[in-house]
Design an enzyme around this catalytic site. Structure first.
Site, PDB file in Angstrom:
ATOM      1  CG  ASN A   3      -9.341  -3.991  -3.271  1.00 25.76           C
ATOM      2  OD1 ASN A   3      -8.415  -3.919  -2.405  1.00 25.76           O
ATOM      3  ND2 ASN A   3     -10.444  -3.374  -2.815  1.00 25.76           N
ATOM      4  CE  LYS A  15     -15.567  -2.107   0.375  1.00 18.35           C
ATOM      5  NZ  LYS A  15     -14.449  -2.463  -0.885  1.00 18.35           N
ATOM      6  N   GLY A  17      -8.363  -6.232   4.043  1.00 20.71           N
ATOM      7  CA  GLY A  17      -9.525  -6.659   4.722  1.00 20.71           C
ATOM      8  C   GLY A  17      -9.746  -5.959   5.873  1.00 20.71           C
ATOM      9  N   GLY A  18      -9.422  -4.815   5.815  1.00 22.24           N
ATOM     10  CA  GLY A  18      -9.838  -3.881   7.113  1.00 22.24           C
ATOM     11  C   GLY A  18      -9.179  -4.301   8.327  1.00 22.24           C
ATOM     12  NE  ARG A  38     -19.966  -7.051   1.087  1.00 20.98           N
ATOM     13  CZ  ARG A  38     -18.631  -6.972   0.834  1.00 20.98           C
ATOM     14  NH1 ARG A  38     -17.850  -7.916   1.650  1.00 20.98           N
ATOM     15  NH2 ARG A  38     -17.822  -6.308  -0.121  1.00 20.98           N
ATOM     16  CE  LYS A  73      -4.161  -1.592   2.177  1.00 20.93           C
ATOM     17  NZ  LYS A  73      -5.076  -1.209   3.079  1.00 20.93           N
ATOM     18  CB  VAL A  85     -17.686  -9.009  -2.246  1.00 23.53           C
ATOM     19  CG1 VAL A  85     -19.088  -9.533  -1.900  1.00 23.53           C
ATOM     20  CG2 VAL A  85     -16.712  -9.871  -1.634  1.00 23.53           C
ATOM     21  NE  ARG A  94      -9.486  -8.500  -3.396  1.00 24.22           N
ATOM     22  CZ  ARG A  94     -10.558  -7.584  -2.899  1.00 24.22           C
ATOM     23  NH1 ARG A  94     -11.772  -7.437  -3.592  1.00 24.22           N
ATOM     24  NH2 ARG A  94     -10.526  -7.085  -1.972  1.00 24.22           N
ATOM     25  CD  GLU A 139      -7.258  -1.182  -0.270  1.00 28.08           C
ATOM     26  OE1 GLU A 139      -6.085  -2.067  -0.191  1.00 28.08           O
ATOM     27  OE2 GLU A 139      -8.112  -1.844   0.123  1.00 28.08           O
TER      28      GLU A 139
HETATM   29  P1  ADP Z   1      -8.277  -2.808   3.640  1.00 24.43           P
HETATM   30  O1  ADP Z   1      -7.483  -3.116   2.356  1.00 24.43           O
HETATM   31  O2  ADP Z   1      -8.093  -3.504   4.931  1.00 24.43           O
HETATM   32  O3  ADP Z   1     -10.031  -2.895   3.417  1.00 24.43           O
HETATM   33  P2  ADP Z   1      -8.252   0.200   3.456  1.00 24.43           P
HETATM   34  O4  ADP Z   1      -7.061   1.064   3.334  1.00 24.43           O
HETATM   35  O5  ADP Z   1      -9.454  -0.296   2.072  1.00 24.43           O
HETATM   36  O6  ADP Z   1      -8.122  -1.206   3.936  1.00 24.43           O
HETATM   37  O7  ADP Z   1      -9.514   0.804   4.435  1.00 24.43           O
HETATM   38  C1  ADP Z   1     -10.796   0.487   4.639  1.00 24.43           C
HETATM   39  C2  ADP Z   1     -11.558   1.215   5.471  1.00 24.43           C
HETATM   40  O8  ADP Z   1     -10.891   1.918   6.580  1.00 24.43           O
HETATM   41  C3  ADP Z   1     -12.171   2.387   4.480  1.00 24.43           C
HETATM   42  O9  ADP Z   1     -13.310   1.973   3.804  1.00 24.43           O
HETATM   43  C4  ADP Z   1     -12.441   3.555   5.696  1.00 24.43           C
HETATM   44  O10 ADP Z   1     -13.641   3.178   6.225  1.00 24.43           O
HETATM   45  C5  ADP Z   1     -11.208   3.368   6.534  1.00 24.43           C
HETATM   46  N1  ADP Z   1     -10.059   4.138   6.565  1.00 24.43           N
HETATM   47  C6  ADP Z   1      -9.059   3.522   5.784  1.00 24.43           C
HETATM   48  N2  ADP Z   1      -8.056   4.841   5.901  1.00 24.43           N
HETATM   49  C7  ADP Z   1      -8.630   5.874   6.423  1.00 24.43           C
HETATM   50  C8  ADP Z   1      -8.496   7.220   6.628  1.00 24.43           C
HETATM   51  N3  ADP Z   1      -7.040   7.667   6.237  1.00 24.43           N
HETATM   52  N4  ADP Z   1      -9.474   8.250   7.010  1.00 24.43           N
HETATM   53  C9  ADP Z   1     -10.671   7.598   7.514  1.00 24.43           C
HETATM   54  N5  ADP Z   1     -11.034   6.247   7.464  1.00 24.43           N
HETATM   55  C10 ADP Z   1     -10.106   5.414   6.979  1.00 24.43           C
END
Ligand code: ADP
Length: 445
Positions: free
Chosen positions: A290, A237, A164-165, A338, A116, A295, A292, A288
């Site tokens: 993804n 999500k 994955g959050g 979901r 990332k 879902v 692939r 980021e």
């Molecule tokens: P993952 O790849 O683990 O899903 P993400 O980078 O896509 O992680 O982030 C997942 C969720 O985390 C986002 O949809 C948002 O809700 C929260 N998030 C991530 N980064 C930030 C940020 N800089 N500010 C606020 N919320 C964030």
């Protein structure tokens, strides 16, 4: 075109890929664990190979077993679905080295976007806005504190190899950041085998808005509009929709251009998703990419009429994508719910035997599921068991349709997240499109 495709996945997404292959006249091979003998994808594929024990590391993540199954059955390509090996660049490389085609982006694009902090640096250089923060992994605590003081709190620490959050730590002040730094590094090492972490500004009440990308080997890179995925629980999500109630056609065009630039900067091919956060002041930043099929891809399919999995197959075979040229205007509105097999109070997974199942149908309703009456959900995998997708002429009709379809979806024998979706649909803020990633906190989840 391929004559036989092996699907390195299970459940609903394996069925989805079988459907696309069938329409293109491609034979399919299912792989499965011993716990998945009765899973629907095993019955529906043209051939099936048992590749190992119930735990994912012994079967769906077992690269040697997956490749062996492809060789034994004479498959010429492998579709990884989502999860499992889908974003494993090493796996994609091995697939190619074995003379098979990996249905997805080049390994280099997977590797780049899988890191990332590297991804942030790359897209930022291509002119795509990123949140203020570190462009290199943080070397030590001092560096983190210095940077946070410069950009202002709150900040979020993220694992470079995360997903994955998971692997994210929020810090509101210096004290919290000092404490979070070591924890975040240790967690990243444990969860992803890589202690590298980076830092970025944490936005309050942003929307999660992501763009669907398609790119083919003939140099065409397009976006198919956005999905709003702000309804999340613990950064995961729950419900997604398209189009986003927040975007004007101008913003869609601008963010779409940025998403295409991000994909181009990575030398991207196949279907992919560029995720952004949209701040309350209307500014957007890359989060980021993804690499692939996701879902939530069906909501895009419903409003664009494009079969994304078919396009992935065509692109992997070196053909041109079949999406008509010109700007894509979303047709109506789609929402995905979901449905997880989980306890509605604690959200703990609730596997078990489905004793009765009635699926909704009728205008504008699609259900992607591997459930059937009598099926026993094994405890080893993700708790997602069905996706209910509805389409209407506008958001209001989609919401009404969602309520109608949810109330006629009957799953007995297991507990599910179904009732939670009805509560969301009744929420005034939801109905008025006032969404942000903290929306679900009101339900204390
Ligand atoms: P993952 O790849 O683990 O899903 P993400 O980078 O896509 O992680 O982030 C997942 C969720 O985390 C986002 O949809 C948002 O809700 C929260 N998030 C991530 N980064 C930030 C940020 N800089 N500010 C606020 N919320 C964030």
């Amino acid at each position: 075109m391929f004559s036989k495709v092996l699907i390195a996945n299970r459940g609903e997404i394996a069925l989805r890929i079988i459907a696309a292959c069938r329409e293109l006249g491609i034979a399919t091979v299912a792989v499965h664990s011993v716990a998945d003998r009765d899973c629907l994808h095993v019955r529906q594929a043209d051939e099936a190979v048992c590749i190992g024990g119930p735990y994912p590391q012994n079967s769906y993540l077992n690269i040697t077993a997956v490749i062996a199954a492809a060789e034994i059955t004479g498959a010429d390509a492998i579709h990884p679905g989502y999860g499992f090996l889908a974003e494993n660049a090493h796996f994609a490389e091995i697939v190619h080295e074995c003379g098979l085609t990996f249905i997805g982006p080049p390994p280099s694009a997977i590797r780049l976007m899988g890191n990332k902090s590297e991804a942030r640096k790359k897209v930022s250089a291509a002119g795509v806005p990123v949140l203020p923060g570190s462009l290199e992994p943080l070397q030590n605590r001092g560096e983190a504190l210095e940077l946070a003081a410069e950009i202002g709190y709150p900040v979020i620490l993220k694992a470079s190899a995360g997903g994955g959050g998971r692997g994210m730590r929020l810090a509101h002040d210096e004290r919290e950041l000092k404490r979070a730094f070591d924890t975040a590094r240790n967690e990243a090492e444990k969860a992803f085998g890589d202690p590298a972490i980076y830092l970025e500004k944490y936005l309050e009440q942003p929307r999660h808005i992501e763009f669907q990308i398609l790119a083919d080997t003939h140099g065409r890179v397009i976006h198919l509009g956005e999905r709003e995925c702000s309804i999340q629980r613990r950064h995961q999500k729950l419900l997604e929709e398209s189009p986003s109630p927040a975007l004007t056609p101008e913003m869609r065009a601008e963010m779409g251009r940025a998403a295409v630039a991000a994909a181009r900067s990575a030398g991207y091919l196949s279907a992919g998703t560029v995720e952004f956060l949209l701040a309350p002041d209307g500014t957007y930043s890359f989060m980021e990419m993804n690499t692939r099929i996701q879902v939530e891809h069906p909501v895009t399919e419903m409003v664009t009429g494009v079969d994304l999995v078919k396009e992935q197959l065509l692109i992997a075979a070196g053909q041109r994508m079949t999406v008509p040229k010109g700007r894509i205007v979303p047709n109506g509105h789609a929402i995905e719910f979901r449905i997880n097999a989980e306890d509605p109070e604690t959200f703990a997974p609730s596997p078990g035997r489905v004793s009765f199942l009635a699926l909704p149908g009728g205008p504008g309703v699609r259900v992607d599921t591997h459930l059937y009456a009598g099926y026993s959900i094994p405890p080893y995998y993700d708790s997602l068991v069905a996706k209910l997708i509805v389409h209407g002429r506008d958001r209001e009709e989609a919401i009404a349709r969602g309520r109608r379809a949810l109330t006629s979806l009957e799953i007995e024998g297991i507990r599910t997240s179904l009732a939670l979706h009805l509560r969301i649909l009744d929420d005034r803020d939801f109905r008025e499109g006032r969404l942000h990633t903290g929306f679900m906190e009101r339900y204390q989840v």
